[in-house]
Design a protein around this motif. Sequence first.
Motif, PDB file in Angstrom:
ATOM      1  N   TRP A  45       5.428   4.222 -29.161  1.00 55.44           N
ATOM      2  CA  TRP A  45       4.551   3.195 -28.785  1.00 55.44           C
ATOM      3  C   TRP A  45       3.217   3.327 -28.332  1.00 55.44           C
ATOM      4  N   LYS A  46       2.747   4.557 -28.384  1.00 47.85           N
ATOM      5  CA  LYS A  46       1.435   5.227 -28.117  1.00 47.85           C
ATOM      6  C   LYS A  46       1.219   4.738 -26.493  1.00 47.85           C
ATOM      7  N   LEU A  47       1.973   5.413 -25.671  1.00 44.10           N
ATOM      8  CA  LEU A  47       1.822   5.124 -24.374  1.00 44.10           C
ATOM      9  C   LEU A  47       1.719   6.475 -23.629  1.00 44.10           C
ATOM     10  N   PRO A  48       0.840   6.461 -22.554  1.00 51.83           N
ATOM     11  CA  PRO A  48       0.378   5.343 -21.990  1.00 51.83           C
ATOM     12  C   PRO A  48      -0.913   4.976 -22.795  1.00 51.83           C
ATOM     13  N   ALA A  49      -1.229   3.613 -22.567  1.00 49.59           N
ATOM     14  CA  ALA A  49      -2.204   2.876 -23.291  1.00 49.59           C
ATOM     15  C   ALA A  49      -3.560   3.283 -22.790  1.00 49.59           C
ATOM     16  N   GLU A  50      -4.522   3.687 -23.825  1.00 50.36           N
ATOM     17  CA  GLU A  50      -5.924   3.977 -23.308  1.00 50.36           C
ATOM     18  C   GLU A  50      -6.474   3.199 -22.242  1.00 50.36           C
ATOM     19  N   ARG A  51      -6.452   1.868 -22.503  1.00 51.91           N
ATOM     20  CA  ARG A  51      -7.002   1.113 -21.487  1.00 51.91           C
ATOM     21  C   ARG A  51      -6.483   0.812 -20.213  1.00 51.91           C
ATOM     22  N   ILE A  52      -5.276   1.392 -20.096  1.00 50.22           N
ATOM     23  CA  ILE A  52      -4.423   1.220 -18.709  1.00 50.22           C
ATOM     24  C   ILE A  52      -4.845   2.629 -17.941  1.00 50.22           C
ATOM     25  N   ILE A  53      -4.960   3.643 -18.672  1.00 57.56           N
ATOM     26  CA  ILE A  53      -5.716   5.018 -18.106  1.00 57.56           C
ATOM     27  C   ILE A  53      -6.876   4.452 -17.554  1.00 57.56           C
ATOM     28  N   ARG A  66      -3.893  -3.854  -4.936  1.00 60.90           N
ATOM     29  CA  ARG A  66      -3.016  -4.011  -3.429  1.00 60.90           C
ATOM     30  C   ARG A  66      -2.285  -2.783  -2.943  1.00 60.90           C
ATOM     31  N   VAL A  67      -1.826  -2.120  -3.998  1.00 57.28           N
ATOM     32  CA  VAL A  67      -1.323  -0.832  -3.703  1.00 57.28           C
ATOM     33  C   VAL A  67      -2.210   0.368  -3.305  1.00 57.28           C
ATOM     34  N   ALA A  68      -3.342   0.215  -4.094  1.00 64.92           N
ATOM     35  CA  ALA A  68      -4.600   1.296  -3.404  1.00 64.92           C
ATOM     36  C   ALA A  68      -4.128   2.545  -3.435  1.00 64.92           C
ATOM     37  N   ALA A  69      -3.465   3.087  -4.154  1.00 65.30           N
ATOM     38  CA  ALA A  69      -2.944   4.497  -3.999  1.00 65.30           C
ATOM     39  C   ALA A  69      -3.933   5.338  -4.455  1.00 65.30           C
ATOM     40  N   ARG A  70      -3.943   6.707  -4.128  1.00 63.34           N
ATOM     41  CA  ARG A  70      -4.804   7.646  -4.562  1.00 63.34           C
ATOM     42  C   ARG A  70      -4.294   8.493  -5.914  1.00 63.34           C
ATOM     43  N   ALA A  71      -3.032   8.457  -6.130  1.00 67.48           N
ATOM     44  CA  ALA A  71      -2.605   9.125  -7.227  1.00 67.48           C
ATOM     45  C   ALA A  71      -1.304   8.138  -8.076  1.00 67.48           C
ATOM     46  N   ARG A  75       0.712  -1.141  -0.070  1.00 62.44           N
ATOM     47  CA  ARG A  75      -0.144  -0.087  -0.092  1.00 62.44           C
ATOM     48  C   ARG A  75       0.965   1.054  -0.135  1.00 62.44           C
ATOM     49  N   ALA A  76       0.476   2.161  -0.725  1.00 62.64           N
ATOM     50  CA  ALA A  76       1.040   3.492  -0.814  1.00 62.64           C
ATOM     51  C   ALA A  76      -0.037   4.701  -1.221  1.00 62.64           C
ATOM     52  N   GLU A  77       0.603   5.880  -0.885  1.00 62.73           N
ATOM     53  CA  GLU A  77      -0.350   7.199  -1.487  1.00 62.73           C
ATOM     54  C   GLU A  77      -0.229   7.517  -3.046  1.00 62.73           C
ATOM     55  N   VAL A  78       1.168   7.264  -3.264  1.00 63.35           N
ATOM     56  CA  VAL A  78       1.455   7.569  -4.754  1.00 63.35           C
ATOM     57  C   VAL A  78       2.424   6.392  -5.387  1.00 63.35           C
ATOM     58  N   LEU A  79       1.779   6.250  -6.409  1.00 64.82           N
ATOM     59  CA  LEU A  79       2.450   4.795  -7.233  1.00 64.82           C
ATOM     60  C   LEU A  79       2.902   5.509  -8.733  1.00 64.82           C
ATOM     61  N   GLN A  80       4.257   5.240  -8.902  1.00 64.53           N
ATOM     62  CA  GLN A  80       4.713   5.594 -10.336  1.00 64.53           C
ATOM     63  C   GLN A  80       4.420   4.383 -11.130  1.00 64.53           C
ATOM     64  N   VAL A  81       3.600   4.958 -12.278  1.00 65.27           N
ATOM     65  CA  VAL A  81       2.929   3.884 -12.984  1.00 65.27           C
ATOM     66  C   VAL A  81       4.125   3.235 -13.722  1.00 65.27           C
ATOM     67  N   PRO A  82       3.793   1.782 -13.616  1.00 60.75           N
ATOM     68  CA  PRO A  82       5.108   0.818 -14.312  1.00 60.75           C
ATOM     69  C   PRO A  82       4.912   1.105 -15.597  1.00 60.75           C
ATOM     70  N   HIS A  83       6.297   1.015 -16.432  1.00 54.24           N
ATOM     71  CA  HIS A  83       6.550   0.983 -17.752  1.00 54.24           C
ATOM     72  C   HIS A  83       5.722   1.953 -18.391  1.00 54.24           C
ATOM     73  N   ASN A 124     -10.164   2.175 -10.732  1.00 53.43           N
ATOM     74  CA  ASN A 124      -9.720   1.634  -9.451  1.00 53.43           C
ATOM     75  C   ASN A 124      -9.603   2.724  -8.523  1.00 53.43           C
ATOM     76  N   ASN A 125     -10.161   3.919  -8.924  1.00 56.23           N
ATOM     77  CA  ASN A 125     -10.233   5.047  -7.771  1.00 56.23           C
ATOM     78  C   ASN A 125      -8.735   5.793  -7.769  1.00 56.23           C
ATOM     79  N   TYR A 126      -8.103   5.654  -8.935  1.00 55.32           N
ATOM     80  CA  TYR A 126      -6.861   6.541  -8.866  1.00 55.32           C
ATOM     81  C   TYR A 126      -6.911   7.897  -9.506  1.00 55.32           C
ATOM     82  N   ALA A 127      -6.271   8.776  -8.892  1.00 51.98           N
ATOM     83  CA  ALA A 127      -6.145   9.990  -9.918  1.00 51.98           C
ATOM     84  C   ALA A 127      -5.098   9.725 -10.621  1.00 51.98           C
ATOM     85  N   TRP A 128      -5.156  10.078 -12.046  1.00 52.98           N
ATOM     86  CA  TRP A 128      -4.231   9.736 -13.198  1.00 52.98           C
ATOM     87  C   TRP A 128      -3.422  11.027 -13.386  1.00 52.98           C
TER      88      TRP A 128
END
Length: 753
Positions: free
Chosen positions: A692-700, A676-681, A654-662, A706-710
Amino acid sequence: MSYSLSRLSLWMIIAALPLCWLRALPDTAAIQLLLGLTALLLLTRQRWLREAALVLLLFIWAVIPAKTLLQQTAFLSGTPVEAVVGVEQLQPQSQRVKIRIESVAEKRLFPPVYALIAIPGTQTFCPGQHWRMKLRLRPVHARLNEGGFDAQRFALAVSTPLTGRALTWQIVDSRCGWREKVMQKSRDYFAALPWHSVILALTFGERSELSSETKALLRETGTAHLMAISGMHIGLAASVGWLIARIFQPCFRASWIEYRFPLFSGIALALIYCWLSGGSPPALRAIVALLSWSLLRLKGRNCSGWQVWRLCIGAILFFDPLSILSDSLWLSAVAVAGLLLWYQWFPLSGRFIGKKRWLPLQLLHLQTGLFLLLMPLQIFIFHGVSVSALLANLWAVPLVTLLTVPLILGAVLSLPVASLSQLLWWAADRSLALVFYPLRQLPDGWLTVSQQALWLSPVCLLLLFAWRFHWWRSSPFTLASLCLALLCWRLHVRQPEWRMDMLDIGHGLAVVISQRGNAVVYDTGNRWAGGDAASSQIIPWLRWQGISVQHIILSHGHLDHIGGLESLQQAFPAAKIHSDLGVSGHLPCYQGQNWRWQTLNFQVLWPERPQKEHGNNQSCVIRVTDGKWRVLLTGDIETPAELQLVRRYGEALRAEVLQVPHHGSGTSSSPPLLRRVAARAALASAARYSAWKLPAERIITRYLKNNYAWYDTAVEGQISVEFSKDNWRVLSLRAQIMPRWYHQWFGVTRYSS
């Protein structure tokens, strides 16, 4: 009701200034409302209300070109367009061509828009040609970080908001322009000379051939302005033209001897020099100012220096309101205003004026005024100042202006006489050798200034004026109170306990964890031919923040994560490096490694053990915590590594902030990890024009569900997270730190074809 030109010019300046800080341009409804208000104010009898109406009207005038440029940008970047273009400039170092888009689908485009396109294939271009092209264009989208070069603002200031490539091309007119012919003829004469690259810059405004060593020397000595054809050069050309006319005037009949012939001769030579420079924006602005001043002369108007200054700046902004965004205009305007102020309030003693033997002292007095009064603006724009600029300019400016440039103009005008032209080119080259030799003997003079020290500039100016007007005698307590107020204001700026900054570096990753003026850098961004993310973005940001790097963590061995390591090591040689790359001297970065830095704990969660491979799934995953708030840095891990982390740590992730992988790839950010991380941001480092058209739209979409602020750097620019004892907040450069209309997302959306 009549108004003076000086007054109208002042209103034009006031009306254009909001373009520098508006969050968004007024829409059509707002403009219509402003027009209605203007009409009502003009019907009143109060003079100040009518003047306010004129300011509103001029504001609308200034906004219209900005809105038109954005509309043209959106129109041209939607789908491929068929256009007739003129070739403006070749940029061989970047393999690009600057074009002027004149018509689209047989319809004239007004005003024309400029774009930079990749040179297609092995096709040969030259300025002045016209082509019919099918273009795929996209809006300029700059990497936005505090302390970095604002490329997006610059692109709009010079009306070059588009980049792209040509899909098809067909010649319409193969003839090169006369300027190109003059340039080639001149290069035949001076190409073999030692200082040919500087001559090319001073004659034609082409600085692409200046070596990196020469550029560094000019920057260190504060003389880079001499190599950019601007108001000083255009004014000098006008003076040379005036002098030539005066020399020949005694040969004319008495009735022909008057002031207008030298004046027109000066304007003519200035126009020639502007044309030679390719009509660069600073040169064109100088021409507008020169014509404004000449108009006053022809009308016999006797104006003060301040009135002429207002008229020239007002005329420039009237014809080109977007030039208010140009740093070069600000520098030129403040330099001239500073000189007027300096000679008015800090004049040299009368016994030193008008005597040739005191010329060095007069030049020193002039350069001292420019140095002191321009220093705050230079620090704000360039984030530093050259302490050797005073001596360097004292030597270089007179030589370049009074010797080199007149020789160059003479060489161009005498091109039909080959022997004379060659002699003058050689003399210009020798004069440049005379300029640069002493500059090379000066020690490195560039002093980097952080934003924390920016407040010292107004204090220095305040003390300067206090000395001039004897405030230290008449009002010592008031002066001391003002200085103390500035100091207290700076000391009481609220600072977070610690912060995390994800820098906007395009495709790659660079995260800075900082506290009390020191930092840990997680990944160093990409590298490319001729540069890297550290030298162009990370180090300028660190310098501007006044931060020293103590630790560098490399998540894995891919170029977009380690590309800036060498530059960062050179800037901060004492920094410790953590990685799992097996490099001698690197501290390990695998599961079980923990250390405390300042008040923060760093815990390595992944990989399980030292790895032979250094791919995405071997990224060094780190949890950073102060005991209350947590940040999870994940590098480029993909689903297999994510699932193993979930199985091993579970709720402990669990964390408040997650750096989005890859960078938000579809191969990462699996649902179990997000739950599991359940971060807010969630913070993603991505480029707008990612191959590579990142980030992928489906990932956003997955993060939002999952209630993340992107947040991602392509949209937000620099993303900063500030942590205090009781709360934390996310700030982005485009939305909160520096929200400006010229920083926004222009043109097509990210996932548009």
